[in-house]
Write a protein that holds these residues in place. Sequence first.
Motif, PDB file in Angstrom:
ATOM      1  N   LEU A 135       9.654  73.188  38.655  1.00 14.57           N
ATOM      2  CA  LEU A 135       9.011  73.855  39.598  1.00 14.57           C
ATOM      3  C   LEU A 135       8.993  73.439  40.923  1.00 14.57           C
ATOM      4  O   LEU A 135       8.640  72.583  41.043  1.00 14.57           O
ATOM      5  N   ASP A 136       9.699  74.263  41.874  1.00 12.15           N
ATOM      6  CA  ASP A 136       9.861  73.408  43.267  1.00 12.15           C
ATOM      7  C   ASP A 136       8.876  73.791  44.212  1.00 12.15           C
ATOM      8  O   ASP A 136       8.903  73.575  45.502  1.00 12.15           O
ATOM      9  N   GLY A 137       7.639  74.342  43.769  1.00 16.54           N
ATOM     10  CA  GLY A 137       6.590  74.900  44.695  1.00 16.54           C
ATOM     11  C   GLY A 137       6.039  75.926  44.381  1.00 16.54           C
ATOM     12  O   GLY A 137       6.293  76.439  43.072  1.00 16.54           O
ATOM     13  N   PRO A 138       5.257  76.561  45.256  1.00 15.43           N
ATOM     14  CA  PRO A 138       4.465  77.702  45.013  1.00 15.43           C
ATOM     15  C   PRO A 138       5.686  78.684  44.630  1.00 15.43           C
ATOM     16  O   PRO A 138       6.842  78.603  45.247  1.00 15.43           O
ATOM     17  N   GLN A 139       5.192  80.070  44.239  1.00 14.71           N
ATOM     18  CA  GLN A 139       6.268  81.116  43.961  1.00 14.71           C
ATOM     19  C   GLN A 139       7.308  81.450  45.244  1.00 14.71           C
ATOM     20  O   GLN A 139       8.574  81.429  44.761  1.00 14.71           O
ATOM     21  N   PRO A 140       6.886  81.559  46.227  1.00 17.51           N
ATOM     22  CA  PRO A 140       7.962  82.236  47.319  1.00 17.51           C
ATOM     23  C   PRO A 140       9.163  80.889  47.405  1.00 17.51           C
ATOM     24  O   PRO A 140      10.316  80.998  47.809  1.00 17.51           O
ATOM     25  N   VAL A 141       8.458  79.580  47.424  1.00 20.49           N
ATOM     26  CA  VAL A 141       9.310  78.461  47.803  1.00 20.49           C
ATOM     27  C   VAL A 141      10.183  78.334  46.617  1.00 20.49           C
ATOM     28  O   VAL A 141      11.435  78.222  46.839  1.00 20.49           O
ATOM     29  N   HIS A 142       9.992  78.342  45.181  1.00 19.54           N
ATOM     30  CA  HIS A 142      10.550  77.895  44.220  1.00 19.54           C
ATOM     31  C   HIS A 142      11.694  79.116  44.072  1.00 19.54           C
ATOM     32  O   HIS A 142      12.720  78.844  43.789  1.00 19.54           O
ATOM     33  N   ASP A 143      11.023  80.540  44.212  1.00 21.59           N
ATOM     34  CA  ASP A 143      12.352  81.513  44.109  1.00 21.59           C
ATOM     35  C   ASP A 143      13.129  81.404  45.067  1.00 21.59           C
ATOM     36  O   ASP A 143      14.307  81.925  44.685  1.00 21.59           O
ATOM     37  N   ARG A 144      13.050  81.092  46.141  1.00 24.14           N
ATOM     38  CA  ARG A 144      14.229  80.836  47.036  1.00 24.14           C
ATOM     39  C   ARG A 144      15.190  79.626  46.700  1.00 24.14           C
ATOM     40  O   ARG A 144      16.278  79.794  46.790  1.00 24.14           O
ATOM     41  N   ARG A 145      14.689  78.619  46.148  1.00 17.79           N
ATOM     42  CA  ARG A 145      15.382  77.409  45.680  1.00 17.79           C
ATOM     43  C   ARG A 145      16.177  77.537  44.246  1.00 17.79           C
ATOM     44  O   ARG A 145      17.231  77.045  44.042  1.00 17.79           O
ATOM     45  N   ARG A 146      15.427  78.154  43.327  1.00 16.41           N
ATOM     46  CA  ARG A 146      15.961  78.140  41.827  1.00 16.41           C
ATOM     47  C   ARG A 146      15.902  79.609  41.350  1.00 16.41           C
ATOM     48  O   ARG A 146      15.208  80.064  40.333  1.00 16.41           O
ATOM     49  N   PRO A 147      16.704  80.630  41.862  1.00 20.90           N
ATOM     50  CA  PRO A 147      16.723  81.999  41.501  1.00 20.90           C
ATOM     51  C   PRO A 147      17.630  82.027  40.379  1.00 20.90           C
ATOM     52  O   PRO A 147      18.262  81.381  39.903  1.00 20.90           O
ATOM     53  N   LEU A 148      17.454  83.194  39.651  1.00 24.49           N
ATOM     54  CA  LEU A 148      18.697  83.528  38.586  1.00 24.49           C
ATOM     55  C   LEU A 148      19.806  83.948  39.131  1.00 24.49           C
ATOM     56  O   LEU A 148      20.036  83.977  40.442  1.00 24.49           O
ATOM     57  N   ALA A 149      20.955  84.109  38.364  1.00 27.78           N
ATOM     58  CA  ALA A 149      22.276  84.247  38.877  1.00 27.78           C
ATOM     59  C   ALA A 149      22.191  85.828  39.541  1.00 27.78           C
ATOM     60  O   ALA A 149      23.037  85.743  40.419  1.00 27.78           O
ATOM     61  N   THR A 198      12.221  83.244  39.523  1.00 27.49           N
ATOM     62  CA  THR A 198      11.981  82.790  38.132  1.00 27.49           C
ATOM     63  C   THR A 198      10.570  82.112  38.168  1.00 27.49           C
ATOM     64  O   THR A 198      10.368  81.756  36.890  1.00 27.49           O
ATOM     65  N   PHE A 199       9.859  82.076  39.038  1.00 27.33           N
ATOM     66  CA  PHE A 199       8.677  81.322  38.929  1.00 27.33           C
ATOM     67  C   PHE A 199       7.619  81.851  37.986  1.00 27.33           C
ATOM     68  O   PHE A 199       7.131  81.051  37.273  1.00 27.33           O
ATOM     69  N   ASP A 200       7.399  83.026  38.076  1.00 28.93           N
ATOM     70  CA  ASP A 200       6.312  83.678  36.961  1.00 28.93           C
ATOM     71  C   ASP A 200       6.618  83.665  35.664  1.00 28.93           C
ATOM     72  O   ASP A 200       5.758  83.088  34.958  1.00 28.93           O
ATOM     73  N   THR A 201       7.910  83.589  35.166  1.00 32.32           N
ATOM     74  CA  THR A 201       8.352  83.399  33.966  1.00 32.32           C
ATOM     75  C   THR A 201       8.233  81.892  33.640  1.00 32.32           C
ATOM     76  O   THR A 201       7.657  81.768  32.388  1.00 32.32           O
ATOM     77  N   ILE A 202       8.662  81.091  34.382  1.00 28.29           N
ATOM     78  CA  ILE A 202       8.527  79.455  34.018  1.00 28.29           C
ATOM     79  C   ILE A 202       7.304  79.259  33.752  1.00 28.29           C
ATOM     80  O   ILE A 202       6.833  78.493  32.976  1.00 28.29           O
ATOM     81  N   LEU A 203       6.262  79.664  35.009  1.00 32.91           N
ATOM     82  CA  LEU A 203       4.931  79.107  34.832  1.00 32.91           C
ATOM     83  C   LEU A 203       4.066  79.591  33.490  1.00 32.91           C
ATOM     84  O   LEU A 203       3.500  78.953  32.823  1.00 32.91           O
ATOM     85  N   ALA A 204       4.420  81.081  33.026  1.00 28.10           N
ATOM     86  CA  ALA A 204       3.882  81.210  32.036  1.00 28.10           C
ATOM     87  C   ALA A 204       4.521  80.603  30.733  1.00 28.10           C
ATOM     88  O   ALA A 204       3.463  80.547  29.709  1.00 28.10           O
ATOM     89  N   ASN A 205       5.780  80.358  30.738  1.00 24.90           N
ATOM     90  CA  ASN A 205       6.242  79.437  29.716  1.00 24.90           C
ATOM     91  C   ASN A 205       5.775  78.310  29.576  1.00 24.90           C
ATOM     92  O   ASN A 205       5.301  77.787  28.486  1.00 24.90           O
ATOM     93  N   ILE A 206       5.411  77.587  30.717  1.00 26.73           N
ATOM     94  CA  ILE A 206       4.886  76.180  30.696  1.00 26.73           C
ATOM     95  C   ILE A 206       3.520  76.379  30.013  1.00 26.73           C
ATOM     96  O   ILE A 206       2.967  75.487  29.099  1.00 26.73           O
ATOM     97  N   GLU A 207       2.764  77.216  30.241  1.00 23.85           N
ATOM     98  CA  GLU A 207       1.257  77.479  29.738  1.00 23.85           C
ATOM     99  C   GLU A 207       1.517  77.626  28.337  1.00 23.85           C
ATOM    100  O   GLU A 207       0.870  77.097  27.428  1.00 23.85           O
ATOM    101  N   ALA A 208       2.384  78.557  27.757  1.00 27.17           N
ATOM    102  CA  ALA A 208       2.401  78.662  26.585  1.00 27.17           C
ATOM    103  C   ALA A 208       3.419  77.600  25.678  1.00 27.17           C
ATOM    104  O   ALA A 208       2.796  77.349  24.551  1.00 27.17           O
ATOM    105  N   ALA A 209       4.133  76.947  26.239  1.00 33.23           N
ATOM    106  CA  ALA A 209       4.810  75.707  25.649  1.00 33.23           C
ATOM    107  C   ALA A 209       4.118  74.527  25.447  1.00 33.23           C
ATOM    108  O   ALA A 209       4.091  73.718  24.386  1.00 33.23           O
TER     109      ALA A 209
END
Length: 426
Positions: A177-191, A196-207
């Motif tokens: 995760l490269d930062g809060p949602q706006p920062v991360h999503d600019r740097r690491r979007p889907l194709a 991708t931030f919200d999905t990853i954060l929820a997955n981290i909590e679950a996993a």
Amino acid sequence: MALEGAEARQVESLLDAPNSENSAHYHGLRRQLLEKGFLIPAEVNERDYLQNWHGQAQQPNRHLSLTIIPTLACNFRCRYCYQEHQPETMGPEVEEAVLNLAATRLGEDGTLSVTWFGGEPLLQIGRIERLTARFRRLCDQRKARYSSQIITNGYLLDRAMAERLRGCRINHAQVTLDGPQPVHDRRRPLADGSGTFDTILANIEAAAALVPIHLRINVDQTNRKGIPAILQQVADMELTNKVHPYLGRTYPYTGVCLEVAGDCLADADFALLELETTMELIEQGFLAYRAPRAISTYCMAEKANACVVTPHGSLLKCWNEASDPKAAVGHLLQPADDRMRRNAACWARRDIFQLECADCRLLPICMGGCPYLYYKTGRLHCHAWKSHLDESLAVYYYIKRLEQERDITKNFGELVEDVKAAVALS
């Protein structure tokens, strides 16, 4: 060892003059300093010891390290990614050849360490499960120890996927995760450009309850100010005991990502940011700290019995070259050619004991730094502690004291509960 007052002054005296007449008065402390390695017997040459240890790691042995790339396909389009996006996926022939490689190189009572890499490796979870099952059978036959980790972008790492990884005995998963949602999503979007931030954060909590998560934050000038916010967000989710954040560093490793070069941090700047982030981690309740340890080589690139396996069967020494077909040092399905032999010789040509490293007091925890960057740039990339050694040691001491206090509090709490139980029974 944590010492204060008179004991600390005695240690300073011993370190300054370990063979003086006064040292006899501090026999117990002197023995502890010898046991911990702060004092070295006069007949021991530390540089010779390190050189022998380093040389042994570069020779074939019973321990095998594999980084396996089941696919170069990826569902992300990170702005600093150094790989070319290729749809290539490992087929049955290469899969069988990987198993044969392991059977050939893994020795009795050895260790097999596997890192699953990509692309995005979770796109090929079935292949990971098949190979893992056979690796573990091989280790049982050889009485060898098996360990594995996975480097994933985390988008597919929901609870069901985490269950499958736990079944594969994954020791930990690295997620970014490269930062809060706006920062991360600019740097690491889907194709397709979506976030991708919200999905990853929820997955981290679950996993995180099933697989320990190493949370990597790739930093440069454009997102460094967002580090405290993302750490606060993870801490607010009460994951400080299950998620272990650390900083990574963006770098123009290949021609694919040269455009990020202007945003990258200088060595000393990154080292200082690491110190600042460590203090932020303490403030947020992340007390786990990965102190540097002595290493025989910087990474697998300099070990004889270690390699990266690509989907089409090429063998590499560094995953930075995963999508470069010209970088192979061998192949699972083809005989080695002249270019492969030249590539292999290139990786063997650096002798850190003929460089300035030989006289550096941080050599045991650095061992020359990244060999890939040395070959590409012609300069050493030193350990971060070299830039701020005194400050780093002070932070380390502070963290160890906090850990001691935490242990004392825990033990006292357990003692109180024991007393309560005894009173209830009387």
